[in-house]
Design a protein around this motif. Structure first.
Motif, PDB file in Angstrom:
ATOM      1  N   LYS A  49     -27.838 -48.602  76.434  1.00  0.00           N
ATOM      2  CA  LYS A  49     -28.233 -49.017  77.788  1.00  0.00           C
ATOM      3  C   LYS A  49     -29.700 -49.433  77.795  1.00  0.00           C
ATOM      4  O   LYS A  49     -30.083 -50.403  78.453  1.00  0.00           O
ATOM      5  CB  LYS A  49     -28.006 -47.874  78.784  1.00  0.00           C
ATOM      6  CG  LYS A  49     -26.557 -47.684  79.131  1.00  0.00           C
ATOM      7  CD  LYS A  49     -26.400 -46.706  80.277  1.00  0.00           C
ATOM      8  CE  LYS A  49     -24.955 -46.631  80.713  1.00  0.00           C
ATOM      9  NZ  LYS A  49     -24.733 -45.609  81.743  1.00  0.00           N
ATOM     10  N   ILE A  50     -30.521 -48.681  77.076  1.00  0.00           N
ATOM     11  CA  ILE A  50     -31.951 -49.030  76.994  1.00  0.00           C
ATOM     12  C   ILE A  50     -32.085 -50.371  76.271  1.00  0.00           C
ATOM     13  O   ILE A  50     -32.882 -51.218  76.662  1.00  0.00           O
ATOM     14  CB  ILE A  50     -32.755 -47.917  76.273  1.00  0.00           C
ATOM     15  CG1 ILE A  50     -32.636 -46.593  77.038  1.00  0.00           C
ATOM     16  CG2 ILE A  50     -34.228 -48.322  76.120  1.00  0.00           C
ATOM     17  CD1 ILE A  50     -33.213 -45.376  76.315  1.00  0.00           C
ATOM     18  N   ARG A  51     -31.270 -50.568  75.221  1.00  0.00           N
ATOM     19  CA  ARG A  51     -31.283 -51.841  74.483  1.00  0.00           C
ATOM     20  C   ARG A  51     -31.029 -53.034  75.419  1.00  0.00           C
ATOM     21  O   ARG A  51     -31.703 -54.049  75.335  1.00  0.00           O
ATOM     22  CB  ARG A  51     -30.204 -51.799  73.390  1.00  0.00           C
ATOM     23  CG  ARG A  51     -30.035 -53.114  72.636  1.00  0.00           C
ATOM     24  CD  ARG A  51     -28.810 -53.095  71.710  1.00  0.00           C
ATOM     25  NE  ARG A  51     -28.616 -54.395  71.109  1.00  0.00           N
ATOM     26  CZ  ARG A  51     -29.158 -54.798  69.970  1.00  0.00           C
ATOM     27  NH1 ARG A  51     -29.895 -53.964  69.272  1.00  0.00           N
ATOM     28  NH2 ARG A  51     -28.964 -56.008  69.513  1.00  0.00           N
ATOM     29  N   ASP A  52     -30.044 -52.858  76.305  1.00  0.00           N
ATOM     30  CA  ASP A  52     -29.719 -53.950  77.231  1.00  0.00           C
ATOM     31  C   ASP A  52     -30.929 -54.321  78.081  1.00  0.00           C
ATOM     32  O   ASP A  52     -31.186 -55.497  78.327  1.00  0.00           O
ATOM     33  CB  ASP A  52     -28.551 -53.546  78.144  1.00  0.00           C
ATOM     34  CG  ASP A  52     -27.242 -53.474  77.360  1.00  0.00           C
ATOM     35  OD1 ASP A  52     -27.192 -54.027  76.244  1.00  0.00           O
ATOM     36  OD2 ASP A  52     -26.291 -52.855  77.862  1.00  0.00           O
ATOM     37  N   ILE A  53     -31.668 -53.316  78.530  1.00  0.00           N
ATOM     38  CA  ILE A  53     -32.863 -53.583  79.359  1.00  0.00           C
ATOM     39  C   ILE A  53     -33.919 -54.301  78.519  1.00  0.00           C
ATOM     40  O   ILE A  53     -34.494 -55.302  78.938  1.00  0.00           O
ATOM     41  CB  ILE A  53     -33.462 -52.261  79.914  1.00  0.00           C
ATOM     42  CG1 ILE A  53     -32.462 -51.554  80.827  1.00  0.00           C
ATOM     43  CG2 ILE A  53     -34.777 -52.541  80.650  1.00  0.00           C
ATOM     44  CD1 ILE A  53     -32.876 -50.148  81.234  1.00  0.00           C
ATOM     45  N   VAL A  68     -42.963 -50.792  74.287  1.00  0.00           N
ATOM     46  CA  VAL A  68     -43.203 -49.726  73.285  1.00  0.00           C
ATOM     47  C   VAL A  68     -42.462 -48.460  73.683  1.00  0.00           C
ATOM     48  O   VAL A  68     -41.768 -47.829  72.871  1.00  0.00           O
ATOM     49  CB  VAL A  68     -44.716 -49.406  73.176  1.00  0.00           C
ATOM     50  CG1 VAL A  68     -44.962 -48.156  72.339  1.00  0.00           C
ATOM     51  CG2 VAL A  68     -45.482 -50.589  72.603  1.00  0.00           C
ATOM     52  N   LEU A  69     -42.606 -48.097  74.959  1.00  0.00           N
ATOM     53  CA  LEU A  69     -42.018 -46.834  75.431  1.00  0.00           C
ATOM     54  C   LEU A  69     -40.495 -46.895  75.466  1.00  0.00           C
ATOM     55  O   LEU A  69     -39.822 -45.908  75.174  1.00  0.00           O
ATOM     56  CB  LEU A  69     -42.578 -46.482  76.817  1.00  0.00           C
ATOM     57  CG  LEU A  69     -44.080 -46.161  76.821  1.00  0.00           C
ATOM     58  CD1 LEU A  69     -44.631 -46.133  78.233  1.00  0.00           C
ATOM     59  CD2 LEU A  69     -44.367 -44.835  76.119  1.00  0.00           C
ATOM     60  N   LEU A  70     -39.941 -48.055  75.798  1.00  0.00           N
ATOM     61  CA  LEU A  70     -38.480 -48.183  75.827  1.00  0.00           C
ATOM     62  C   LEU A  70     -37.892 -48.121  74.416  1.00  0.00           C
ATOM     63  O   LEU A  70     -36.883 -47.455  74.184  1.00  0.00           O
ATOM     64  CB  LEU A  70     -38.062 -49.476  76.530  1.00  0.00           C
ATOM     65  CG  LEU A  70     -38.195 -49.468  78.057  1.00  0.00           C
ATOM     66  CD1 LEU A  70     -37.855 -50.833  78.634  1.00  0.00           C
ATOM     67  CD2 LEU A  70     -37.289 -48.409  78.692  1.00  0.00           C
ATOM     68  N   TYR A  71     -38.527 -48.822  73.468  1.00  0.00           N
ATOM     69  CA  TYR A  71     -38.051 -48.727  72.078  1.00  0.00           C
ATOM     70  C   TYR A  71     -38.138 -47.276  71.601  1.00  0.00           C
ATOM     71  O   TYR A  71     -37.239 -46.775  70.929  1.00  0.00           O
ATOM     72  CB  TYR A  71     -38.874 -49.636  71.150  1.00  0.00           C
ATOM     73  CG  TYR A  71     -38.415 -51.077  71.106  1.00  0.00           C
ATOM     74  CD1 TYR A  71     -37.163 -51.415  70.606  1.00  0.00           C
ATOM     75  CD2 TYR A  71     -39.233 -52.098  71.554  1.00  0.00           C
ATOM     76  CE1 TYR A  71     -36.746 -52.745  70.553  1.00  0.00           C
ATOM     77  CE2 TYR A  71     -38.815 -53.442  71.506  1.00  0.00           C
ATOM     78  CZ  TYR A  71     -37.577 -53.751  71.005  1.00  0.00           C
ATOM     79  OH  TYR A  71     -37.157 -55.054  70.953  1.00  0.00           O
ATOM     80  N   ALA A  72     -39.239 -46.616  71.963  1.00  0.00           N
ATOM     81  CA  ALA A  72     -39.412 -45.223  71.536  1.00  0.00           C
ATOM     82  C   ALA A  72     -38.368 -44.314  72.196  1.00  0.00           C
ATOM     83  O   ALA A  72     -37.869 -43.372  71.575  1.00  0.00           O
ATOM     84  CB  ALA A  72     -40.826 -44.746  71.858  1.00  0.00           C
TER      85      ALA A  72
END
Ligand code: TMP
Length: 206
Positions: A49-53, A68-72
């Motif tokens: 789900k984070i990947r989609d964003i 950075v924070l989303l990848y982390a």
């Protein structure tokens, strides 16, 4: 306590990582190990789900630090749910991209302070640094052309060539700084030649 092995594969989109990952899986399985494949960003329900964003081309307004924070965050969930338990139970985990992607793309590519990326990711990876990393060395001009031939570009792939070039040079710098862990593999060769060199390195750890 760590018992298994954690291997990552890095490089530009289109550099042939997926083909090599499948060959690594087959090779290590034949040696009798339990192998698990993962990919970043993604690999768990929450991380996907984070990947989609992250990759949605509609999210062009995303600030670099948000990225950075989303990848982390995606990474933290993958480590907690998949990588750490698997390695601790003795499996070999092979992951398509990991922390070096953040150093290369967000650090060298976007210009975010490397220390900031390291600090954020220290919490995310919870001690799970890769034991061995393969950097498939292929320039973005060649790799992205191959990549674009297969499907539509995501938000990162849509970035201009200068960004990809900075990320690519970032990988080369990381490989220079950490030669013990990061093995540079010339990607401009046949699949079999590349695989042969990777197998040679794998023989030193499994
Ligand atoms: P992929 O799944 O097609 O490799 O797409 C992931 C994209 O995200 C790829 O273009 C590289 C980028 N990326 C980063 O910028 N930072 C990261 O930390 C990771 C894991 C990937």
């Amino acid at each position: 306590m760590k018992k298994g092995l954690f291997i990552t594969i890095e490089g530009m989109d289109g550099s042939g990582k997926t083909t090599q990952i499948n060959m690594i899986r087959d090779y290590i399985s034949e040696k009798g190990y339990n192998v698990m494949l993962a990919r970043e960003p993604g690999g768990t329900k929450i991380s996907e789900k984070i990947r989609d964003i992250i990759l949605d081309p509609a999210n062009g307004a995303m600030a670099a630090i948000t990225e950075v924070l989303l990848y982390a965050s995606a990474r933290a969930q993958l480590v907690a749910e998949v990588i750490k338990p698997a390695v601790e139970s003795g499996s070999v985990v092979v992951c398509d991209r990991f922390i070096d992607s953040s150093f290369a793309y967000q650090g060298f590519g976007r210009g975010i302070d490397i220390k900031t990326i390291a600090d954020v990711n220290r919490a995310a990876i919870d001690g799970m640094m890769p034991d061995l990393t393969f950097f498939i060395d292929m320039s973005p001009e060649i790799a992205l052309k191959r990549r674009m031939a297969s499907s539509e570009a995501d938000r990162i792939e849509k970035e201009h060539m200068e960004f990809h070039m900075k990320a690519y040079n970032g990988y080369k710098e990381l490989a220079r700084l950490y030669p013990e862990r990061i093995k540079t593999i010339d990607g401009n060769r046949t699949v079999e030649e590349i695989s042969q060199e990777i197998r040679k390195w794998l023989d030193t750890v499994v």
